[in-house]
Design a protein around this motif. Structure first.
Motif, PDB file in Angstrom:
ATOM      1  N   ILE A  99       0.876  -1.177   0.000  1.00 37.63           N
ATOM      2  CA  ILE A  99       0.000   0.000   0.000  1.00 37.63           C
ATOM      3  C   ILE A  99       0.908   1.220   0.000  1.00 37.63           C
ATOM      4  CG2 ILE A  99      -1.880   1.232   1.156  1.00 37.63           C
ATOM      5  CD1 ILE A  99      -2.477  -1.327   2.718  1.00 37.63           C
ATOM      6  N   GLY A 100       0.759   2.086  -0.984  1.00 36.81           N
ATOM      7  CA  GLY A 100       1.653   3.233  -1.049  1.00 36.81           C
ATOM      8  C   GLY A 100       1.081   4.352  -1.893  1.00 36.81           C
ATOM      9  N   ASN A 112       0.364   9.064   4.540  1.00 40.05           N
ATOM     10  CA  ASN A 112      -0.880   8.429   5.001  1.00 40.05           C
ATOM     11  C   ASN A 112      -1.385   7.394   3.983  1.00 40.05           C
ATOM     12  OD1 ASN A 112      -1.661  11.821   5.495  1.00 40.05           O
ATOM     13  ND2 ASN A 112      -0.976  10.500   7.158  1.00 40.05           N
ATOM     14  N   PRO A 113      -0.574   6.405   3.640  1.00 44.63           N
ATOM     15  CA  PRO A 113      -0.996   5.476   2.580  1.00 44.63           C
ATOM     16  C   PRO A 113      -2.269   4.706   2.927  1.00 44.63           C
ATOM     17  CG  PRO A 113       0.902   4.600   3.755  1.00 44.63           C
ATOM     18  CD  PRO A 113       0.734   6.024   4.203  1.00 44.63           C
ATOM     19  N   CYS A 114      -2.556   4.553   4.223  1.00 45.58           N
ATOM     20  CA  CYS A 114      -3.683   3.701   4.617  1.00 45.58           C
ATOM     21  C   CYS A 114      -4.973   4.479   4.833  1.00 45.58           C
ATOM     22  CB  CYS A 114      -3.318   2.918   5.872  1.00 45.58           C
ATOM     23  SG  CYS A 114      -1.856   1.894   5.623  1.00 45.58           S
ATOM     24  N   GLY A 115      -4.998   5.751   4.459  1.00 41.61           N
ATOM     25  CA  GLY A 115      -6.233   6.531   4.577  1.00 41.61           C
ATOM     26  C   GLY A 115      -5.986   7.860   5.260  1.00 41.61           C
ATOM     27  N   HIS A 116      -6.921   8.762   5.103  1.00 43.04           N
ATOM     28  CA  HIS A 116      -6.790  10.072   5.745  1.00 43.04           C
ATOM     29  C   HIS A 116      -6.607   9.893   7.256  1.00 43.04           C
ATOM     30  CE1 HIS A 116      -9.255  12.430   2.493  1.00 43.04           C
ATOM     31  NE2 HIS A 116      -8.277  11.721   1.967  1.00 43.04           N
ATOM     32  N   GLN A 132      -9.811   4.034   6.379  1.00 47.06           N
ATOM     33  CA  GLN A 132      -8.650   3.160   6.608  1.00 47.06           C
ATOM     34  C   GLN A 132      -9.062   1.684   6.540  1.00 47.06           C
ATOM     35  OE1 GLN A 132      -7.472   4.747  10.386  1.00 47.06           O
ATOM     36  NE2 GLN A 132      -6.684   6.653   9.496  1.00 47.06           N
ATOM     37  N   ALA A 133     -10.201   1.342   7.118  1.00 44.25           N
ATOM     38  CA  ALA A 133     -10.664  -0.052   7.060  1.00 44.25           C
ATOM     39  C   ALA A 133     -10.973  -0.461   5.623  1.00 44.25           C
ATOM     40  CB  ALA A 133     -11.892  -0.237   7.950  1.00 44.25           C
ATOM     41  N   LEU A 177      -7.707  -1.072   3.740  1.00 45.50           N
ATOM     42  CA  LEU A 177      -7.110  -2.369   4.056  1.00 45.50           C
ATOM     43  C   LEU A 177      -7.922  -3.512   3.467  1.00 45.50           C
ATOM     44  CD1 LEU A 177      -4.477  -2.934   5.652  1.00 45.50           C
ATOM     45  CD2 LEU A 177      -5.302  -0.605   5.764  1.00 45.50           C
ATOM     46  N   GLU A 201      -2.746   5.031  12.622  1.00 49.59           N
ATOM     47  CA  GLU A 201      -3.501   4.146  11.724  1.00 49.59           C
ATOM     48  C   GLU A 201      -3.381   4.552  10.262  1.00 49.59           C
ATOM     49  OE1 GLU A 201      -5.643   1.280  12.276  1.00 49.59           O
ATOM     50  OE2 GLU A 201      -4.242   1.237  13.960  1.00 49.59           O
ATOM     51  N   SER A 202      -2.938   5.762   9.990  1.00 48.52           N
ATOM     52  CA  SER A 202      -2.801   6.176   8.593  1.00 48.52           C
ATOM     53  C   SER A 202      -1.565   5.574   7.937  1.00 48.52           C
ATOM     54  CB  SER A 202      -2.791   7.703   8.471  1.00 48.52           C
ATOM     55  OG  SER A 202      -1.581   8.249   8.953  1.00 48.52           O
ATOM     56  N   ALA A 226      -7.443  -1.194  11.789  1.00 48.16           N
ATOM     57  CA  ALA A 226      -8.179  -1.534  10.567  1.00 48.16           C
ATOM     58  C   ALA A 226      -8.093  -3.036  10.307  1.00 48.16           C
ATOM     59  CB  ALA A 226      -7.619  -0.745   9.382  1.00 48.16           C
ATOM     60  N   LEU A 228     -11.001  -6.063  10.246  1.00 49.14           N
ATOM     61  CA  LEU A 228     -11.231  -7.055   9.195  1.00 49.14           C
ATOM     62  C   LEU A 228     -11.226  -8.475   9.763  1.00 49.14           C
ATOM     63  CD1 LEU A 228      -9.207  -5.690   6.125  1.00 49.14           C
ATOM     64  CD2 LEU A 228     -11.567  -5.236   6.803  1.00 49.14           C
ATOM     65  N   LEU A 234       2.427  -4.707   3.086  1.00 52.67           N
ATOM     66  CA  LEU A 234       3.506  -3.745   3.329  1.00 52.67           C
ATOM     67  C   LEU A 234       2.960  -2.343   3.122  1.00 52.67           C
ATOM     68  CD1 LEU A 234       4.686  -6.417   1.656  1.00 52.67           C
ATOM     69  CD2 LEU A 234       6.836  -5.192   1.940  1.00 52.67           C
ATOM     70  N   ALA A 244       4.042   1.653   2.901  1.00 54.97           N
ATOM     71  CA  ALA A 244       5.208   2.525   2.713  1.00 54.97           C
ATOM     72  C   ALA A 244       4.827   3.940   3.114  1.00 54.97           C
ATOM     73  CB  ALA A 244       5.649   2.480   1.255  1.00 54.97           C
TER      74      ALA A 244
END
Lengths: 107, 162
Positions: free
Chosen positions: A6-7, A30-34, A41-42, A45, B101-102, B108, B112, B159, B161
């Protein structure tokens, strides 16, 4: 081992080549969400984990449906931009870095 | 949904220009793989144990050696550090890294697991240092990360980044 990245630096990740890539088109950080948006974010993922099952070949990229904040439309132009007035300051930073690392000065 | 779609940021071109502006003559050479490995999972997602690999370490610096260099480090999913070492290249003008978490999505992934989307989350997450030296990553850090993922009996890895 199956993997998914995730990037946010799409050109770099695709240049390198990875099995699976979920691309979040956000500023780096913040690759996984704001920040603080736990629902986004959920979902991010969930999309990434799904690629583990659905991708059928390497270099599979999925673009996240989420975008950056509408109130900040100029973020793409901002990162590492170099304005004419920045040049002397940046050269000084480079000179200091070379000095600190014992590297040859700029010629 | 994405209301501000545009062409992706050309990070490679921007980085080249930045280092030229610093006075360096040699452009950075990013990793380039003609052949990209690809492994299919041997079980459905709902039965997989997932490992998480990140580029940020603990804020107390315990992932750094005596010379301050970052090393492979592992943290516990159920007791992550209170703060993180985010001394990396990210966009400090446009965002912040105050929400763990970002970039380290432990909650997250637990969500799941609770929903039954994935089977389980491994007990540890792992830091892979970002290195200018590709041999250090491929020859030293990546094998160590893989060893730890096997120890955790994961079926697949995510992963992130920073």
């Amino acid at each position: 081992m199956p993997t998914v990245v995730i990037g946010s630096a799409r050109d770099i990740v695709e240049h390198c080549g990875v099995p699976r890539f979920l691309f979040s088109d956000f500023p780096l950080g913040n690759p996984c969400g704001h920040p603080w948006d736990h629902a986004m974010q959920a979902e991010t993922l969930r999309l990434a984990a799904g690629l583990l099952e659905t991708a059928t070949a390497p270099r599979t990229t999925l673009r996240s449906p989420f975008g950056w904040k509408p109130e900040d439309p100029d973020w793409r132009d901002r990162y590492n931009r170099i304005r004419p007035e920045d040049r002397a300051r940046l050269l000084a930073i480079g000179d200091e870095r070379r000095r600190r690392r014992g590297q040859a000065p700029r010629t | 949904m994405d209301e501000g779609a545009g062409p992706p940021v050309p990070y490679m071109a921007r980085t080249r220009a930045y280092y030229r502006a610093l006075g360096y003559d040699n452009d950075y050479a990013w990793a380039l793989h003609d052949d990209v490995p690809f492994a299919r999972p041997g079980k459905p997602l709902s039965a997989m144990t997932i490992g998480l690999v990140v580029t940020t370490g603990p804020g107390d610096g315990s992932h750094r050696d005596a010379q301050g260099r970052r090393r492979v480090w592992s943290g516990l999913v159920d007791s992550p550090p209170a703060s993180f070492d985010t001394d990396l290249a990210w966009d400090r003008e446009s965002t912040h890294t105050e929400d763990r978490e970002s970039f380290l999505p432990l909650d997250a992934l637990k969500r799941l697991v609770a929903e039954g989307v994935i089977g389980a989350l491994a007990p540890r997450f792992h830091l892979v240092p970002t290195e200018y030296s590709q041999p250090k990553t491929t020859g030293r850090d990546a094998p160590e990360i893989l060893k730890r993922l096997w120890e955790d009996e994961v079926d697949a890895a995510i992963l992130t980044a920073l």
